[in-house]
Write a protein that holds these residues in place. Structure first.
Motif, PDB file in Angstrom:
ATOM      1  N   ARG A  72       0.796  -1.256  -0.081  1.00  7.88           N
ATOM      2  CA  ARG A  72      -0.092  -0.049  -0.047  1.00  7.88           C
ATOM      3  C   ARG A  72       0.680   1.330  -0.056  1.00  7.88           C
ATOM      4  NH1 ARG A  72      -4.005  -0.442   4.818  1.00  7.88           N
ATOM      5  NH2 ARG A  72      -2.740  -2.357   5.159  1.00  7.88           N
ATOM      6  N   ALA A  73       2.003   0.923   0.736  1.00  3.40           N
ATOM      7  CA  ALA A  73       2.623   2.404   1.032  1.00  3.40           C
ATOM      8  C   ALA A  73       3.374   2.659  -0.480  1.00  3.40           C
ATOM      9  CB  ALA A  73       3.859   2.255   2.206  1.00  3.40           C
ATOM     10  N   LYS A  74       3.705   1.642  -1.261  1.00  2.00           N
ATOM     11  CA  LYS A  74       4.397   1.711  -2.408  1.00  2.00           C
ATOM     12  C   LYS A  74       3.547   2.327  -3.436  1.00  2.00           C
ATOM     13  CE  LYS A  74       7.287  -0.007  -5.816  1.00  2.00           C
ATOM     14  NZ  LYS A  74       6.811   1.102  -6.924  1.00  2.00           N
ATOM     15  N   ALA A  75       2.314   1.871  -3.527  1.00  2.00           N
ATOM     16  CA  ALA A  75       1.103   2.539  -4.348  1.00  2.00           C
ATOM     17  C   ALA A  75       1.017   3.771  -4.259  1.00  2.00           C
ATOM     18  CB  ALA A  75      -0.353   1.723  -4.400  1.00  2.00           C
ATOM     19  N   GLN A  76       0.822   4.108  -2.696  1.00  5.46           N
ATOM     20  CA  GLN A  76       0.624   5.865  -2.394  1.00  5.46           C
ATOM     21  C   GLN A  76       1.770   6.666  -2.816  1.00  5.46           C
ATOM     22  OE1 GLN A  76      -1.117   6.012   1.098  1.00  5.46           O
ATOM     23  NE2 GLN A  76      -0.231   7.972   1.679  1.00  5.46           N
ATOM     24  N   GLU A  77       2.858   6.101  -2.213  1.00  3.27           N
ATOM     25  CA  GLU A  77       4.079   6.813  -2.852  1.00  3.27           C
ATOM     26  C   GLU A  77       4.146   7.094  -4.539  1.00  3.27           C
ATOM     27  OE1 GLU A  77       6.126   7.881  -0.415  1.00  3.27           O
ATOM     28  OE2 GLU A  77       7.605   8.909  -1.387  1.00  3.27           O
ATOM     29  N   ASP A  78       4.157   6.128  -5.363  1.00  4.49           N
ATOM     30  CA  ASP A  78       4.258   6.099  -6.556  1.00  4.49           C
ATOM     31  C   ASP A  78       3.303   7.204  -7.138  1.00  4.49           C
ATOM     32  OD1 ASP A  78       6.196   4.201  -6.720  1.00  4.49           O
ATOM     33  OD2 ASP A  78       5.030   2.536  -7.514  1.00  4.49           O
ATOM     34  N   PHE A  79       2.216   7.229  -6.614  1.00  5.45           N
ATOM     35  CA  PHE A  79       0.856   8.104  -6.989  1.00  5.45           C
ATOM     36  C   PHE A  79       1.464   9.746  -6.640  1.00  5.45           C
ATOM     37  CE2 PHE A  79      -3.464  10.123  -6.054  1.00  5.45           C
ATOM     38  CZ  PHE A  79      -3.594  10.311  -7.666  1.00  5.45           C
ATOM     39  N   LEU A  80       1.875   9.587  -5.380  1.00  5.54           N
ATOM     40  CA  LEU A  80       2.296  11.129  -4.871  1.00  5.54           C
ATOM     41  C   LEU A  80       3.448  11.634  -5.774  1.00  5.54           C
ATOM     42  CD1 LEU A  80       2.387  10.694  -0.901  1.00  5.54           C
ATOM     43  CD2 LEU A  80       0.648  11.354  -2.255  1.00  5.54           C
ATOM     44  N   ARG A  81       4.343  10.733  -6.168  1.00  6.14           N
ATOM     45  CA  ARG A  81       5.443  11.096  -7.175  1.00  6.14           C
ATOM     46  C   ARG A  81       5.090  11.074  -8.362  1.00  6.14           C
ATOM     47  NH1 ARG A  81      10.501  11.734  -3.610  1.00  6.14           N
ATOM     48  NH2 ARG A  81       9.413  11.417  -1.687  1.00  6.14           N
ATOM     49  N   ASP A  82       4.000  10.953  -8.886  1.00  3.18           N
ATOM     50  CA  ASP A  82       3.453  11.045 -10.179  1.00  3.18           C
ATOM     51  C   ASP A  82       4.144  10.062 -11.133  1.00  3.18           C
ATOM     52  OD1 ASP A  82       1.859  13.106  -9.793  1.00  3.18           O
ATOM     53  OD2 ASP A  82       3.235  14.715 -10.838  1.00  3.18           O
ATOM     54  N   ASP A  83       4.734   8.801 -10.412  1.00  2.36           N
ATOM     55  CA  ASP A  83       5.292   7.842 -11.040  1.00  2.36           C
ATOM     56  C   ASP A  83       4.150   7.039 -11.622  1.00  2.36           C
ATOM     57  OD1 ASP A  83       7.921   8.383 -10.810  1.00  2.36           O
ATOM     58  OD2 ASP A  83       8.130   7.548  -8.736  1.00  2.36           O
ATOM     59  N   VAL A  84       3.088   6.841 -11.011  1.00  3.37           N
ATOM     60  CA  VAL A  84       1.944   6.200 -11.777  1.00  3.37           C
ATOM     61  C   VAL A  84       0.963   7.236 -11.904  1.00  3.37           C
ATOM     62  CG1 VAL A  84       2.355   4.064 -10.883  1.00  3.37           C
ATOM     63  CG2 VAL A  84       0.810   5.523  -9.553  1.00  3.37           C
ATOM     64  N   GLN A  85       0.253   7.417 -12.833  1.00  5.59           N
ATOM     65  CA  GLN A  85      -0.771   8.522 -13.246  1.00  5.59           C
ATOM     66  C   GLN A  85      -2.270   8.049 -12.441  1.00  5.59           C
ATOM     67  OE1 GLN A  85      -2.251   8.507 -17.137  1.00  5.59           O
ATOM     68  NE2 GLN A  85      -3.737  10.297 -16.711  1.00  5.59           N
TER      69      GLN A  85
ATOM     70  N   LYS B  84       9.061  17.468 -12.336  1.00  9.74           N
ATOM     71  CA  LYS B  84       9.136  16.013 -12.082  1.00  9.74           C
ATOM     72  C   LYS B  84      10.601  15.522 -11.797  1.00  9.74           C
ATOM     73  CE  LYS B  84       8.395  11.445 -11.482  1.00  9.74           C
ATOM     74  NZ  LYS B  84       8.575  11.042 -10.146  1.00  9.74           N
ATOM     75  N   ARG B  85      11.424  16.276 -12.688  1.00  6.08           N
ATOM     76  CA  ARG B  85      12.889  16.059 -12.573  1.00  6.08           C
ATOM     77  C   ARG B  85      13.326  16.624 -11.369  1.00  6.08           C
ATOM     78  NH1 ARG B  85      12.538  17.092 -17.993  1.00  6.08           N
ATOM     79  NH2 ARG B  85      13.606  19.158 -17.751  1.00  6.08           N
ATOM     80  N   LEU B  86      13.077  17.690 -11.142  1.00  7.77           N
ATOM     81  CA  LEU B  86      13.842  18.479  -9.945  1.00  7.77           C
ATOM     82  C   LEU B  86      13.059  17.916  -8.680  1.00  7.77           C
ATOM     83  CD1 LEU B  86      13.101  22.080 -10.855  1.00  7.77           C
ATOM     84  CD2 LEU B  86      15.257  20.992 -11.059  1.00  7.77           C
ATOM     85  N   ALA B  87      11.885  17.392  -8.844  1.00 13.23           N
ATOM     86  CA  ALA B  87      11.181  16.853  -7.573  1.00 13.23           C
ATOM     87  C   ALA B  87      11.956  15.589  -7.253  1.00 13.23           C
ATOM     88  CB  ALA B  87       9.781  16.576  -7.635  1.00 13.23           C
ATOM     89  N   ASP B  88      12.212  14.824  -8.163  1.00 12.96           N
ATOM     90  CA  ASP B  88      13.199  13.404  -8.164  1.00 12.96           C
ATOM     91  C   ASP B  88      14.587  13.834  -7.377  1.00 12.96           C
ATOM     92  OD1 ASP B  88      10.990  12.264  -8.643  1.00 12.96           O
ATOM     93  OD2 ASP B  88      11.620  11.640 -10.527  1.00 12.96           O
ATOM     94  N   GLU B  89      15.129  14.871  -8.071  1.00 10.04           N
ATOM     95  CA  GLU B  89      16.437  15.388  -7.658  1.00 10.04           C
ATOM     96  C   GLU B  89      16.518  15.687  -6.243  1.00 10.04           C
ATOM     97  OE1 GLU B  89      18.160  18.475  -9.521  1.00 10.04           O
ATOM     98  OE2 GLU B  89      18.048  17.162 -11.465  1.00 10.04           O
ATOM     99  N   HIS B  90      15.357  16.305  -5.699  1.00  8.74           N
ATOM    100  CA  HIS B  90      15.350  16.829  -4.312  1.00  8.74           C
ATOM    101  C   HIS B  90      14.416  15.921  -3.364  1.00  8.74           C
ATOM    102  CE1 HIS B  90      16.782  21.100  -4.742  1.00  8.74           C
ATOM    103  NE2 HIS B  90      16.528  20.585  -6.088  1.00  8.74           N
ATOM    104  N   ASN B  91      14.052  14.780  -3.991  1.00 12.03           N
ATOM    105  CA  ASN B  91      13.411  13.828  -3.230  1.00 12.03           C
ATOM    106  C   ASN B  91      12.024  14.464  -2.451  1.00 12.03           C
ATOM    107  OD1 ASN B  91      13.266  11.037  -2.519  1.00 12.03           O
ATOM    108  ND2 ASN B  91      14.451  11.401  -0.658  1.00 12.03           N
TER     109      ASN B  91
END
Ligand code: ADP
Ligand code: ZN
Length: 711
Positions: free
Chosen positions: A268-281, A539-546
């Protein structure tokens, strides 16, 4: 301390120009150390109500929040805005907690988030006594009420705060609006004559649509095609459905996942995290998903099935558009869902069941309504609207009524002649003259109305029968296999010819809607392209800054950038949501990307307003002389110099000394001093005895303005 300081903090740290209605009054009260209760819908901007006072008041603000995941999010967002903040809860080890406590004691933090458990743990109050506390903020304050749906017993002990710290103001905030909760909050927290602020629970940026629940998958795919790349949630009734639908979306090329209570906490945590980070739409989820999710750029919510009451529906669609940008809520409505829900509900305790059934009926009425949907929602929550909203399917596409007396009579007569023994689908089969086994078995092919409604397809029949149900002309025997029955009213229609109005549904309009999507002005298309590009950068900057992308900038901020195309520092800082720290951290990258975008557009022959000096800049960077640029661009050299001057003023690296010597500048500056910085070039030219060329004066003006700029 006054509200002006608060306004400055809003701009500096959050990048917002104005408070929203009520925020300012709330903050003014807090600054006067009054207790305050705030009832505001999700996305209304509650956090600002205590975060801005926290920044301007002396000491530290303690925020009590029950949701650990949310705490982390909030602290992340505060740090991004340059506000020192931390949280304490059971997820941290002793050393981390110790470090944070030290930071508090050293006065290094403006906000500290704590869980209620932590707050009430032994020794914590004596720790608090050693701090200078500016304010207590109780988030999700409805948790204090045993009447509510999120009752947390620890919350009832929060009254100790007021006893132990009578001088410190308390602000209690919630998105729950009911009266009992409000009363509980005031009483249980022992607040001193608090000022209560209740804002409207309307969420005008959420567009409401209800569609018949058939061929849902294809309808959904068409919808998604219009919402490319936009994050959203599909709410489903069952765990199984979340998985199958996610699978189908994936098969259609979408990044989708699923979420339900049957998964492991890690999954569940993974699904939520992926969504928060726009890794899944897309997340296909049961109602277990959403609580404690702060993602502000959820652009749409689809209800694949009918929710069981309006409260749930409103809470779930409320997860869309927290950033205030326009968002969509699409509900699929089918009668089968109603029946499903009814049988699920009927398994519960009887007293509860009755209430739940009534609530389900209200939900159903909402779905079948022929008046502005937002009116119905707000009415349900005790608010009245002055006029129709203009942002729901009914407002956009008002239903047309027609004389449906004959249709009604056919249906009612069929009910009578089948001796009230047919359910809806069987009745439709009879009306349409179907030869299926059910019809034949009952001998319904021999009754007089058999086939009398052949001219109407079964979907329309279903709609008409729903309308007759809503109008009280037909009743549904829930306890007798959902068979249809006549009512007192229906007899008047059948035997006395009482007229019936029915709503016509127009499919062609929906097609038009889809068509208008294509015929958009070029300006908007360019704007969207830039938005997409900025979203990629975010998205790129967000990933860089985690951090999650919406923490970098919200969608509404990106939209404003795409519309305004700020190509320098000052213009960028004027965008709502770009504060000082955010600009330092991300602003340059966005400015550069906007400039690149504009130069590319320009070179493709797309004229963009305001970008011409940027094309000059590009040529300048390649080492071309102004005269060469002028020839290349077919411009007057003076214009090119003027571009360079503007660029210099906006902070671009232009070597003015290549064009005006220091001595020349000094002389020109004396004349500027005399005539003022807003003097006309021509007047300066004359003042200087016509001894200096126009372009030198123009460039000197730029230098002068920059040297004498305030701030
Ligand atoms: P809530 O806690 O009430 O659900 P938030 O505090 O998360 O709402 O605010 C919702 C969104 O509105 C956030 O993106 C926030 O930054 C933005 N916001 C809040 N106040 C303002 C304001 N005065 N001007 C513009 N945006 C604002
Ligand atoms: Zn409406």
């Amino acid at each position: 301390m006054d509200i002006r300081e608060a306004r400055e903090a809003l701009k500096l740290y959050f990048g917002y120009e104005h408070f929203r209605p009520m925020q300012e009054q709330i903050i003014a009260c807090i600054l006067q150390k009054k207790d305050v209760v705030v009832l505001m819908p999700t996305g209304g901007g509650k956090s600002v109500c205590y975060q801005v006072p926290a920044v301007v008041m002396k000491g530290i603000t303690l925020v009590v929040s029950p949701l650990i995941a949310l705490m982390k999010d909030q602290v992340e967002a505060l740090l991004e805005n340059g506000i020192p903040a931390a949280y304490l809860n059971s997820s941290q080890n002793a050393e981390d907690q110790y470090n944070i406590e030290n930071q508090c004691l050293e006065g290094k933090l403006k906000l500290l988030y704590v869980s209620p458990e932590k707050l009430l743990s032994p020794g914590f109050f004596s720790f608090l006594k050693r701090l200078q506390i500016a304010l207590f903020a109780i988030d999700e304050a409805h948790c204090i009420s045993a009447w509510g749906h999120d009752f947390r017993p620890e919350y009832t002990q929060l009254k100790a705060l007021k006893q132990q710290f009578p001088q410190v103001p308390v602000v209690a905030l919630t998105a729950t609006a009911d009266k009992l909760t409000k009363k509980d909050i005031q009483e249980q927290l022992n607040l001193l004559n608090p000022q209560v602020f209740i804002s409207s629970f309307d969420r005008p940026n959420i567009n409401l649509t209800v569609k018949p629940g058939r061929d849902r998958l294809n309808q959904m795919l068409a919808f998604l095609d219009r919402h490319r790349g936009q994050p959203g949630i599909v709410y489903c009734l069952s765990r199984n459905a979340t998985e199958t639908i996610a699978g189908k979306l994936k098969a259609n090329g979408y990044k989708a996942t699923f979420y339900h209570a049957g998964m492991s906490p890690q999954q569940r945590a993974k699904a939520q995290e992926d969504f928060l980070r726009d890794d899944v739409q897309i997340v296909c989820a049961t109602i277990a998903f959403g609580m404690g999710i702060d993602k502000s750029n959820v652009r749409w919510v689809i209800h694949y099935n009918l929710p069981k009451n309006i409260e749930s529906y409103y809470q779930e669609i409320g997860r869309a558009g927290r950033d205030g940008a326009s968002s969509d809520a699409l509900l699929f409505y089918s009668f089968a869902d109603v029946m499903n829900l009814r049988s699920m509900l009927s398994e519960g305790v009887k007293t509860q069941t009755e209430l739940q059934m009534v609530k389900l009926e209200r939900m159903q009425q909402f779905a079948e309504a022929a008046i502005c949907r937002r009116r119905i929602l707000l009415q349900y929550f005790g608010e009245t609207m002055e006029k129709d909203c203009g942002n729901c399917d009914i407002c956009r596409n008002p239903p047309v009524t027609f004389d449906g007396t004959t249709i009604a009579q056919k249906a009612l007569s069929a009910i009578a002649r089948t001796q009230e023994k047919a359910n809806m689908s069987l009745l439709i089969d009879v009306l349409r003259g179907s030869r299926n086994s059910q019809v034949m078995q009952h001998g319904f092919d021999r009754i007089k109305t058999y086939g009398a409604g052949r001219d109407i397809n079964s979907i329309d029949w279903q709609r008409y029968l729903h309308q007759l149900l809503n109008a009280g002309l037909v009743e549904l025997a829930y306890d007798q296999g959902y068979t249809l029955k006549l009512t007192e009213q229906s007899k008047k229609v059948l035997f006395e010819g009482k007229p019936v109005q029915l709503v016509k549904f127009d499919e062609t309009k929906q097609k038009e809607e889809a068509a208008t999507v294509k015929a958009r002005p070029k300006r908007e298309i360019v704007q969207d392209a830039l938005f997409e590009r900025l979203r990629g950068l975010r998205k790129r900057l967000a990933d860089e800054h985690n951090v999650p992308p919406y923490v970098v900038f919200t969608d509404s901020t990106l939209q404003e950038m795409a519309a305004e195309k700020p190509a320098n520092r000052i213009a960028m800082l004027a965008i709502s949501g770009v504060g000082a720290q955010k600009f330092e951290r991300y602003g340059h990258d966005f400015v550069n990307d906007i400039i690149n975008f504009m130069t590319e557009e320009q070179s493709r022959g797309n004229k963009l307003k305001g970008a011409t000096h940027l094309v000059t800049f590009e040529a300048y960077q390649k080492g071309l002389m102004p005269e060469e640029i002028a020839i290349q661009r077919n411009l007057n050299p003076v214009t090119v110099y003027s571009h360079l001057a503007t660029l210099y003023e906006q902070g671009y690296a232009i070597r003015i000394e290549d064009f005006v010597t220091r001595t020349e500048y000094k002389t020109i500056a004396r004349s500027i001093e005399k005539l003022g910085a807003d003097a006309k070039l021509k007047d300066l030219f004359e003042e200087l005895g016509e001894g200096y060329e126009y372009y030198k004066i123009r460039l000197s003006l730029a230098v002068y303005k920059k040297e004498h700029a305030t701030g």
